[in-house]
Design a protein around this motif. Sequence first.
Motif, PDB file in Angstrom:
ATOM      1  N   ALA A 128      85.219 -37.596  40.426  1.00  0.00           N
ATOM      2  CA  ALA A 128      84.638 -38.615  39.424  1.00  0.00           C
ATOM      3  C   ALA A 128      85.895 -39.728  39.366  1.00  0.00           C
ATOM      4  O   ALA A 128      87.035 -39.235  39.452  1.00  0.00           O
ATOM      5  CB  ALA A 128      84.375 -38.067  37.921  1.00  0.00           C
ATOM      6  N   ARG A 129      85.504 -41.027  39.579  1.00  0.00           N
ATOM      7  CA  ARG A 129      86.493 -42.017  39.296  1.00  0.00           C
ATOM      8  C   ARG A 129      86.185 -43.087  38.318  1.00  0.00           C
ATOM      9  O   ARG A 129      86.563 -44.160  38.447  1.00  0.00           O
ATOM     10  CB  ARG A 129      87.091 -42.588  40.648  1.00  0.00           C
ATOM     11  CG  ARG A 129      87.727 -41.810  41.877  1.00  0.00           C
ATOM     12  CD  ARG A 129      88.897 -41.359  41.121  1.00  0.00           C
ATOM     13  NE  ARG A 129      89.515 -40.560  42.419  1.00  0.00           N
ATOM     14  CZ  ARG A 129      89.355 -39.002  42.340  1.00  0.00           C
ATOM     15  NH1 ARG A 129      88.520 -38.486  41.492  1.00  0.00           N
ATOM     16  NH2 ARG A 129      89.654 -38.350  43.227  1.00  0.00           N
ATOM     17  N   ASP A 130      85.159 -42.652  37.528  1.00  0.00           N
ATOM     18  CA  ASP A 130      84.856 -43.459  36.513  1.00  0.00           C
ATOM     19  C   ASP A 130      84.360 -42.773  35.157  1.00  0.00           C
ATOM     20  O   ASP A 130      84.398 -41.564  35.241  1.00  0.00           O
ATOM     21  CB  ASP A 130      83.985 -44.826  36.771  1.00  0.00           C
ATOM     22  CG  ASP A 130      82.372 -44.383  36.757  1.00  0.00           C
ATOM     23  OD1 ASP A 130      82.264 -43.543  36.311  1.00  0.00           O
ATOM     24  OD2 ASP A 130      81.719 -45.170  37.402  1.00  0.00           O
ATOM     25  N   LEU A 131      84.468 -43.312  33.974  1.00  0.00           N
ATOM     26  CA  LEU A 131      84.257 -42.495  32.730  1.00  0.00           C
ATOM     27  C   LEU A 131      82.779 -41.914  32.875  1.00  0.00           C
ATOM     28  O   LEU A 131      82.673 -40.827  32.267  1.00  0.00           O
ATOM     29  CB  LEU A 131      84.605 -43.368  31.521  1.00  0.00           C
ATOM     30  CG  LEU A 131      85.826 -43.994  31.423  1.00  0.00           C
ATOM     31  CD1 LEU A 131      86.093 -44.756  30.119  1.00  0.00           C
ATOM     32  CD2 LEU A 131      86.768 -42.847  31.246  1.00  0.00           C
ATOM     33  N   ILE A 132      81.807 -42.659  33.224  1.00  0.00           N
ATOM     34  CA  ILE A 132      80.451 -41.975  33.100  1.00  0.00           C
ATOM     35  C   ILE A 132      80.301 -40.675  33.979  1.00  0.00           C
ATOM     36  O   ILE A 132      79.807 -39.657  33.443  1.00  0.00           O
ATOM     37  CB  ILE A 132      79.370 -42.938  33.448  1.00  0.00           C
ATOM     38  CG1 ILE A 132      79.436 -44.298  32.460  1.00  0.00           C
ATOM     39  CG2 ILE A 132      78.050 -42.354  33.468  1.00  0.00           C
ATOM     40  CD1 ILE A 132      78.301 -45.389  32.696  1.00  0.00           C
ATOM     41  N   VAL A 133      80.741 -40.825  35.340  1.00  0.00           N
ATOM     42  CA  VAL A 133      80.652 -39.852  36.131  1.00  0.00           C
ATOM     43  C   VAL A 133      81.541 -38.619  35.754  1.00  0.00           C
ATOM     44  O   VAL A 133      81.165 -37.491  35.800  1.00  0.00           O
ATOM     45  CB  VAL A 133      81.100 -40.176  37.673  1.00  0.00           C
ATOM     46  CG1 VAL A 133      81.020 -38.926  38.421  1.00  0.00           C
ATOM     47  CG2 VAL A 133      80.483 -41.352  37.962  1.00  0.00           C
ATOM     48  N   LEU A 134      82.831 -39.049  34.924  1.00  0.00           N
ATOM     49  CA  LEU A 134      83.753 -37.936  34.551  1.00  0.00           C
ATOM     50  C   LEU A 134      82.949 -37.237  33.278  1.00  0.00           C
ATOM     51  O   LEU A 134      82.965 -35.849  33.206  1.00  0.00           O
ATOM     52  CB  LEU A 134      84.848 -38.552  33.935  1.00  0.00           C
ATOM     53  CG  LEU A 134      85.878 -37.522  33.408  1.00  0.00           C
ATOM     54  CD1 LEU A 134      86.746 -37.249  34.555  1.00  0.00           C
ATOM     55  CD2 LEU A 134      86.771 -38.373  32.345  1.00  0.00           C
ATOM     56  N   GLU A 147      85.978 -52.066  30.885  1.00  0.00           N
ATOM     57  CA  GLU A 147      86.205 -51.605  32.134  1.00  0.00           C
ATOM     58  C   GLU A 147      85.817 -50.017  32.041  1.00  0.00           C
ATOM     59  O   GLU A 147      86.077 -49.517  30.938  1.00  0.00           O
ATOM     60  CB  GLU A 147      87.400 -51.392  32.809  1.00  0.00           C
ATOM     61  CG  GLU A 147      87.858 -52.897  33.253  1.00  0.00           C
ATOM     62  CD  GLU A 147      87.260 -53.603  34.519  1.00  0.00           C
ATOM     63  OE1 GLU A 147      86.783 -52.739  35.267  1.00  0.00           O
ATOM     64  OE2 GLU A 147      87.623 -54.389  34.919  1.00  0.00           O
ATOM     65  N   ILE A 148      85.159 -49.338  32.963  1.00  0.00           N
ATOM     66  CA  ILE A 148      84.915 -47.936  32.983  1.00  0.00           C
ATOM     67  C   ILE A 148      85.438 -47.247  34.154  1.00  0.00           C
ATOM     68  O   ILE A 148      85.610 -46.031  34.136  1.00  0.00           O
ATOM     69  CB  ILE A 148      83.442 -47.724  32.710  1.00  0.00           C
ATOM     70  CG1 ILE A 148      82.474 -47.955  33.939  1.00  0.00           C
ATOM     71  CG2 ILE A 148      83.159 -47.816  31.187  1.00  0.00           C
ATOM     72  CD1 ILE A 148      81.298 -47.166  33.879  1.00  0.00           C
ATOM     73  N   THR A 149      85.871 -47.904  35.528  1.00  0.00           N
ATOM     74  CA  THR A 149      86.199 -47.119  36.583  1.00  0.00           C
ATOM     75  C   THR A 149      87.897 -47.075  36.109  1.00  0.00           C
ATOM     76  O   THR A 149      88.450 -47.832  35.440  1.00  0.00           O
ATOM     77  CB  THR A 149      86.236 -48.184  37.914  1.00  0.00           C
ATOM     78  OG1 THR A 149      86.873 -49.509  37.543  1.00  0.00           O
ATOM     79  CG2 THR A 149      84.873 -48.645  38.090  1.00  0.00           C
ATOM     80  N   PHE A 150      88.365 -46.005  36.715  1.00  0.00           N
ATOM     81  CA  PHE A 150      89.853 -45.555  36.434  1.00  0.00           C
ATOM     82  C   PHE A 150      90.587 -46.983  37.019  1.00  0.00           C
ATOM     83  O   PHE A 150      91.604 -47.425  36.331  1.00  0.00           O
ATOM     84  CB  PHE A 150      90.030 -44.630  37.246  1.00  0.00           C
ATOM     85  CG  PHE A 150      89.537 -43.366  36.588  1.00  0.00           C
ATOM     86  CD1 PHE A 150      88.915 -43.214  35.392  1.00  0.00           C
ATOM     87  CD2 PHE A 150      89.613 -42.015  37.246  1.00  0.00           C
ATOM     88  CE1 PHE A 150      88.142 -42.342  34.912  1.00  0.00           C
ATOM     89  CE2 PHE A 150      89.043 -40.798  36.633  1.00  0.00           C
ATOM     90  CZ  PHE A 150      88.257 -41.208  35.380  1.00  0.00           C
ATOM     91  N   SER A 151      90.457 -47.350  38.018  1.00  0.00           N
ATOM     92  CA  SER A 151      91.226 -48.541  38.534  1.00  0.00           C
ATOM     93  C   SER A 151      91.345 -49.916  37.758  1.00  0.00           C
ATOM     94  O   SER A 151      92.330 -50.340  37.530  1.00  0.00           O
ATOM     95  CB  SER A 151      90.915 -48.864  40.116  1.00  0.00           C
ATOM     96  OG  SER A 151      89.595 -49.332  40.011  1.00  0.00           O
TER      97      SER A 151
END
Lengths: 101, 494
Positions: free
Chosen positions: B125-131, B186-190
Amino acid sequence: MLLNQFLVLGAALFAFGVYGLLVRRNVVLILLSVELMLNAVNINLIAFESYLVSAQAVGQVFAIFVITVAAAEVGIGLAIVLMIFRNRKSANVDDLSLMRW
Amino acid sequence: MSWEVDYLAIAPELIIIGSLFLVLGLDLTLPRLKKYWTATAAVAGSALALIPLAFLAVEGETISMFDGSYVVDEFALVLKGLFLVTAYIVFLMSVNYIESERYYQGEYYLLLLASVLGSLVLASARDLIVLFIGIELVTGPLYLLAGWRKGDVKSNEASLKYFILGVLSTAILLYGMSVLYGLTGEITFSGLAEATAAMPNSPALTMAVLFLIVGFGFKISAVPFHFWAPDTYEGAPTPITAYLSVNSKAAGFVAMLLVMYLALPGVSDVWAPALWALAALSMTIGNLSALRQTNIVRLLAYSSIAQAGFMLVPFAAAAVAGADLEEAFSATVIYLVIYAVMNLGAFGVVIAGARTTKSGEISDWAGLSNVDSRAAVLVAVFFFSLAGIPPLAGWFAKFVMFRSVMIAGGAATVVLAVVAAVNAVIALYYYAKVVKSVWLDDATREFPGEFDEPPAGSLRLALAISVGLTVVVGFFPALATFVADASRVIAAGG
């Protein structure tokens, strides 16, 4: 654009949820409190989304995922409550004190 | 925006989904006496999923899918390997346990596979939704599995306590995420990393980060969010306890570190002191509570709380001192991997020993070495390894932890190192107490269970894998350092 009002509503709902979760003794009411908290999150997400207007409607997508997961969680919760009610004829958390640290 | 899917990269997940449906189908069609095939399917699925993982590891490419929301890099591969191997061991430990107590076998493996799937998703997971989906998929099935002994009121209680605190933590976590999204868009980690680094520190940002830490704190059962852990561990079936203390705790750790390391490095002055406090409290309170436990599973529960504190130490120390997080990140991952193996072994030996003693009380284990010397040897191996005594693997985990603290330097980190050192000594006391009971004390009673027959083959295999890894990594710690190298890749790949 209204944003603060929605955020205040979200924060209030969340606070009510936390309060209910701590104070209520009946497991079904605790589940309802959790629902309040999750819906506070949804209000937040949608309010931010309509304020920010992102290209991919991220906030709305997130909210849909939260709703889905919340439904699944309540399903699990009610199953657990039913199981406990069958064994004890009560859904009161005060009765659940077999184990203490 | 590209929607191309690399099917090899998600092959482990697909295999787990496949075996999940296979278990479901088998459970529906097979007659009652043949339900054990569901166990075979689950064990085979978790082993098969390791094969595409090996291919991906040899290729060594970083594959990024869904706009960078789902990334398969070496770090993700190492963690997926850890999750699959530990799941495999847990499945092996479950086979006999679940069969002998007449539980619902099909549903058990179905739910456990769903949880394993969640942990695999989480590693990528590299964004909040997937996490968020990953975390929920890990814990959701476990609420039910903790209450698997439906008629047992203790198990009911374990399940309910875990459920209530679990959903509470989810709600807090989500609230933090929603505020984070609102502040940055933003929701992606980067994206989050860029946005938060450029932002001035605001109260809203601080609150969002603290909410995230509280949410993750529940998942990893760090003090002061640990109340559910001992009760849930005691009430749940023992293989599920092993899974809770290893896989689900590791999943919580991975989620927390990913967010802090990849998404929020810019606000480390907010979360660093919080993690520092969590680490110090978890070690101290976990260990002090473990001292007065008489039940072996509760003892392991508090020990796992304390170990979570040790795992937080490198990361918290480096962040407080403002040192390079990369070194600390790999130290934590090494600790996590070694802890996973030896803790699973400890629970395996608890299952094996309980066949003879029929009790979880440590005093009832006195004199076990007289009747079952192999189980007694294993008790010594795993508990001394947890205490960190060379040449068993645990020493290397502690060594790496202390080394990374020394690299970080600074006054606050030295205090944390001293707390950790004192706690390592306290921990030795209660681990050694179990070993002393098993080896030195005289049996106070006749053992009620069987001890002539060796335990079932699957349990022996599970124990053999854990003891093998514990001893080999202890003698050749270089084997564990490839884990460290892999977890450094994440910094570059992002």
